[in-house]
Design a protein around this motif. Structure first.
Motif, short mmCIF file in Angstrom:
data_model
loop_
_atom_site.label_atom_id
_atom_site.label_comp_id
_atom_site.label_asym_id
_atom_site.label_seq_id
_atom_site.Cartn_x
_atom_site.Cartn_y
_atom_site.Cartn_z
N GLN A 1 4.49 8.78 1.14
CA GLN A 1 3.62 8.35 0.42
C GLN A 1 3.18 8.72 -1.09
O GLN A 1 1.98 8.55 -2.32
N ALA B 1 7.06 6.83 4.48
CA ALA B 1 6.11 8.60 5.01
C ALA B 1 5.70 9.46 4.04
O ALA B 1 5.11 10.31 3.63
N ARG C 1 0.29 4.46 0.48
CA ARG C 1 0.40 4.98 1.45
C ARG C 1 1.01 4.90 2.85
O ARG C 1 1.41 5.22 3.12
N ASP C 2 0.99 3.59 2.86
CA ASP C 2 1.57 3.85 4.78
C ASP C 2 2.84 2.51 4.19
O ASP C 2 3.90 2.64 5.61
N PHE C 3 3.78 2.46 3.13
CA PHE C 3 4.91 1.84 2.99
C PHE C 3 5.85 2.48 2.98
O PHE C 3 6.84 2.49 3.74
N LEU D 1 0.43 -1.57 -0.07
CA LEU D 1 -0.07 -0.27 0.39
C LEU D 1 0.55 0.86 -0.10
O LEU D 1 1.25 1.40 0.72
N ASN E 1 -6.85 9.17 0.72
CA ASN E 1 -6.69 8.17 1.18
C ASN E 1 -6.80 6.73 1.85
O ASN E 1 -7.88 7.49 1.87
N SER E 2 -6.46 5.67 0.85
CA SER E 2 -7.59 4.86 0.62
C SER E 2 -6.54 3.51 0.39
O SER E 2 -5.35 3.95 -0.24
N TRP E 3 -7.44 2.42 0.56
CA TRP E 3 -6.94 0.87 -0.01
C TRP E 3 -6.55 0.89 -1.60
O TRP E 3 -6.05 0.18 -1.61
N TYR F 1 -0.44 9.03 -5.74
CA TYR F 1 0.83 8.87 -5.70
C TYR F 1 1.91 9.26 -6.51
O TYR F 1 3.30 8.39 -6.24
#
Length: 494
Positions: A410, A408, A404-406, A402, A442-444, A458
């Motif tokens: 993003q 900081a 977003r989470d990998f 993901l 901000n989403s999966w 991204y």
């Protein structure tokens, strides 16, 4: 990219001209107006509060646009916290799905503005449920609602046809044909000499009046222009409404070789747009190339089977990005589901310039909602790795990522620079969770909206390609996680 066959179904709101979304007393609000009543009709706009219960659970979110605001989203002096149930923010239910909010004591005192050089230009307002999960807004729910604040003196406004309370007020959708009449009314803030013009012809005049009306007949298709004029002493002011009356839709087969979507022509100055829109009666395209104004030249042809609409647009500048939308049946405004890039006025402002440098500005004041992008003569990306060999699928070591989470930051740029970490882990394939455009930033990614456009949160298209190229250099395959069985609210397919 091979595109999957997608079926597009449009749902549109029914627009009614019996009432309007927001009304105010007085009609011409001044900074010094001692008592101001703002009434919202929840059957209009996005109708989110229509038949809402309990009726006591409706509040306002209110601020103002001043001479120091930098954009339509730069609200100043917002009074209440979103989702709070402050008694001072509570709206009064009037019955029949209408709520009223009252401001007393003058706008400057209400908002607490002490800078004498700062002028209030507009009241910015939304009516919402107490929790803030439901909001009444314009038909395009991404657009806030605004009420103009006038200066004392000579002012005029067209009150019928109604206007949507947008940052730049725009007429509600008007569906008329040649031979029909249209009711026009304008009002002035003071007794003045008033005139009405329709398509350049004076159709009414009143001396020492505050109201003027007429009902002209539409004699030709194309752009229609209503102008109200007020003359008071040496002051002359005008208000204008533009609307479009369509020609009979031309039925013509698709040009040879074109398909649904954006068809770029050799020479890089022309495109043919094809939209799949069965059961619709007419479609027009508006955008940067026609100043966001419906025009007969940009009314699309319909194929003989009634399923597709198409139009050829010439005179484009090579390499320039053009924003555009489709207007379906005169009222439904959508972006092109085939586009490879969108502009989103609600979410783009929160994307950093580091992640997406030089992002094209949204056409504020010209339209609302998500817009699509086309670009002729776009520079091709030169892949550095052209002979990548996929790992044996029986021996894959997959890292599900993901973005977003990998990291900081993003974004793809930073991930590209950290691939050696995954390589040391023995990873030979990265499954990237959906990165086509999704709701918000901000989403999966499992709430897709545009399937062919990488989500700008991204990074840009080049950053994505550089990331894939670097993966291939490291011997790592890239797998795109995709959701194809549903679309979410901002998608034109919903």
């Amino acid at each position: 990219m091979k595109r999957l066959g997608l079926i597009l179904v449009f749902f549109s709101f029914a627009f009614c001209s019996a009432a309007q979304l927001l009304t105010s007393l007085p009609e011409f609000i001044l900074e010094s107006s001692n008592s101001i009543e703002i009434t919202a009709d929840a059957t209009k706009g996005n109708a989110a509060l229509n038949n809402y219960s309990p009726t006591t659970d409706v509040y306002v979110h209110i601020g103002c646009i001043t001479s120091l605001s930098t954009s339509s989203s730069d609200w100043k002096y917002s009074k209440f916290t979103w989702g709070s149930t402050d008694a001072a923010a509570q709206a009064t239910y009037l019955g029949n799905n209408k709520w009223k909010y009252t401001i007393t004591g003058g706008l400057r005192a209400f908002f607490g503005i002490t800078n004498p050089s700062e002028k209030i230009l507009k009241i910015a307002i939304l009516f919402r449920s107490g929790s803030g999960t439901i909001k009444l807004a314009n038909a395009d729910a991404s657009a806030d609602m605004y009420i103009p604040v006038y200066e004392a003196g000579n002012n005029v406004r067209i009150t019928d046809p109604f206007k949507q309370p947008l940052y730049t007020p725009t007429a509600e959708p008007i569906s008329k044909t040649v031979g029909q009449t249209i009711a026009i009314t304008a009002k002035s803030s003071s007794s003045a000499d008033l005139k009405l013009y329709f398509n350049g012809t004076q159709i009414a005049t009143q001396t020492a009046a505050t109201t003027i009306s007429n009902t002209p007949t539409i004699t030709a298709a194309g752009n229609q222009v209503i102008i109200a004029e007020s003359v008071l002493g040496n002051s002359t002011v005008r208000d204008t409404i533009n609307f479009f009356v369509a020609n009979t839709t031309v039925v013509a087969p698709l040009p040879s070789g074109v398909k649904q979507g954006i068809n770029y022509e050799s020479g890089d100055t022309s495109v043919t747009l094809v939209l799949y829109a069965p059961l619709k009666t007419r479609v027009s395209v508006v955008g940067d190339f026609n100043n966001w104004t419906e025009d007969s030249k940009y009314q699309m042809n319909q194929t003989p089977d009634g399923n597709n609409y198409w139009v050829r647009i010439a005179g484009l500048t090579k390499g320039t990005e053009y924003a555009y939308q489709y207007i379906v049946d005169g009222s439904l405004k959508i972006a092109d589901y085939n586009t490879e890039k969108i502009l989103d006025p609600s979410n783009d402002p929160f994307i950093s310039t580091t992640t997406y440098p030089n992002l094209k500005a949204y056409p504020i004041g010209k339209t609302t909602g998500i817009v699509s992008i086309l670009q002729t003569g776009k520079s091709a990306y030169n892949w550095q790795v052209t002979n990548f060999k996929r790992p044996d699928k029986r021996n894959l070591v997959i890292y599900e990522m993901l973005v977003r989470d990998f990291v900081a930051t993003q974004n793809f740029q930073t991930i590209k620079d950290t691939l050696t970490y995954l390589k040391r882990l023995g990873v030979n394939a990265i499954e990237v969770m959906p990165f086509n455009e999704f709701e918000g930033n901000n989403s999966w990614g499992y709430n897709p909206s545009f399937y062919f456009a990488p989500d700008k949160a991204y990074g840009n298209e080049t950053a994505l390609r550089l990331f894939i190229d670097e993966c291939h250099k490291q011997g790592i395959a890239v797998i795109m996680d995709m959701v194809l069985n549903h679309s979410f609210g901002q998608s034109p397919m919903v």
